[in-house]
Design an enzyme around this catalytic site. Structure first.
Site, mmCIF file in Angstrom:
data_model
loop_
_atom_site.group_PDB
_atom_site.id
_atom_site.type_symbol
_atom_site.label_atom_id
_atom_site.label_comp_id
_atom_site.label_asym_id
_atom_site.label_seq_id
_atom_site.Cartn_x
_atom_site.Cartn_y
_atom_site.Cartn_z
ATOM 1 N N GLU A 122 0.833 -0.720 -0.177
ATOM 2 C CA GLU A 122 0.332 0.010 0.440
ATOM 3 C C GLU A 122 0.960 1.277 -0.041
ATOM 4 O O GLU A 122 -0.059 2.184 -0.715
ATOM 5 C CB GLU A 122 -1.066 -0.006 1.225
ATOM 6 C CG GLU A 122 -1.280 -1.285 1.444
ATOM 7 C CD GLU A 122 -3.409 -0.992 -0.158
ATOM 8 O OE1 GLU A 122 -3.019 0.606 -0.330
ATOM 9 O OE2 GLU A 122 -3.928 -1.884 -0.400
ATOM 10 N N GLU A 157 -7.219 2.475 -10.643
ATOM 11 C CA GLU A 157 -7.460 2.523 -11.414
ATOM 12 C C GLU A 157 -8.573 2.984 -10.752
ATOM 13 O O GLU A 157 -9.084 2.823 -9.439
ATOM 14 C CB GLU A 157 -8.343 1.238 -12.527
ATOM 15 C CG GLU A 157 -9.040 2.238 -13.664
ATOM 16 C CD GLU A 157 -9.290 1.378 -14.805
ATOM 17 O OE1 GLU A 157 -8.908 0.623 -14.921
ATOM 18 O OE2 GLU A 157 -10.343 1.660 -14.884
#
Lengths: 203, 203
Positions: free
Chosen positions: B107, B153
């Site tokens: 992350e 995305e």
């Protein structure tokens, strides 16, 4: 993309049109006894569409109740989603139209039996920003007088009087993990140290 | 009911049969793209039955990324349930079977482009114990090297390099209210002060 180096008000009030998501459509997809879930179609900053699902929550209040001897009034309560007892500060959901201070007083009395002579608002936290609009107001209470609590039907919890140093040790050891309670301790310690201020309350 | 005065291990390991709730039946009542809601029939300590509704969550990881100059790598991100930008530490959900440390590294890199030479786990928090089983692991990262991030995305967020003192002021002023971020600062300040320890990390 280069990282920003904004400070203070600039950091908060920076332009956000390139981050903003707009609502296209909204529907309630689950309405239970406790939870309401909404699913929205949204427009992303680049114009594409996406889905957001989140809990619609009325908000809540947490109380940090300080006895004259410095101990804190806390609760041990079974938390079903985690299948265990958690040690926490008293808290409860806002009723429709209820001022936060009234909610704080009501929840403290109902759950612990204590009434407080002095109340002050420390701040607010948002505990699940990815999927809930819940906010929890943080209130401090002093001048506590014990009485007879009135638990809701089906509500079971123990009251514990906990020394702040002991609570600090439990948090440091990973034994207390409830987010609102950790933040209650954070406010308490920073306020006692004269670093964070609470309107109307001197340490 | 008299308040308890337990301490330390007694406070944690006190008998809890008088608080325990048992599962009678469990069903998934909503399964969306993001959220899964379960509704259980449960048996209360007094034998009566009640309902519990809660989010089933895979858990998440937050990273407190510390640059060598002391600044923190943070994010400004639109949080749709609150309809505003929030300043927060990087965080993300655990993928199935993913070790927390791997998730923290993934992350941090995907969202900020930074890689870290040194990692340590500070603790864990539970952010919505009334209606979610989510836990957030708290990781610290040092020895940061900047690179090119790879946002998912539909993911849009700004990176900000924030001085810890500045973050403290924003939290004290009520301008930063994200619970995990407040607790990240709490860990950082207590660790720097030598009060809370993080295995393998010296302040």
């Amino acid at each position: 993309m280069r990282p920003g180096h904004r400070q203070g008000a600039q950091l908060l009030n920076a332009p956000d049109d390139h981050l903003r998501e707009e609502t296209v459509a909204s529907e309630t997809v689950f309405a239970g006894r406790l939870l309401e879930v909404r699913r929205d179609r949204i427009r992303l900053p680049d114009g594409a569409e996406a889905t957001r699902e989140f809990i619609v929550h009325p908000g809540a209040v947490m109380v940090v109740p300080m006895l004259d001897d410095g101990r804190l009034v806390m609760e041990r309560q079974w938390r079903y989603p985690l299948a265990r007892v958690m040690l926490e500060f008293p808290a409860g959901k806002l009723e429709r139209g209820e001022p936060a201070r009234d909610c704080a007083q009501r929840e403290l009395f109902e759950e612990t039996g204590y009434r407080a002579a002095h109340w002050a608002r420390a701040g607010v936290l948002h505990n699940a920003i990815a999927y809930s609009n819940e906010h929890i107001e943080i209130w401090f209470a002093r001048g506590l007088v014990a009485g007879q609590r009135r638990l809701d039907e089906g509500e079971f919890l123990d009251i514990e009087l906990v020394d702040a140093g002991e609570l600090d040790r439990l948090c440091a050891a990973g034994a207390v993990t409830d987010a609102k309670t950790l933040i209650g301790l954070q406010w308490l310690q920073n306020w006692r140290a004269g670093r964070w201020s609470i309107d109307g309350f001197t340490p």
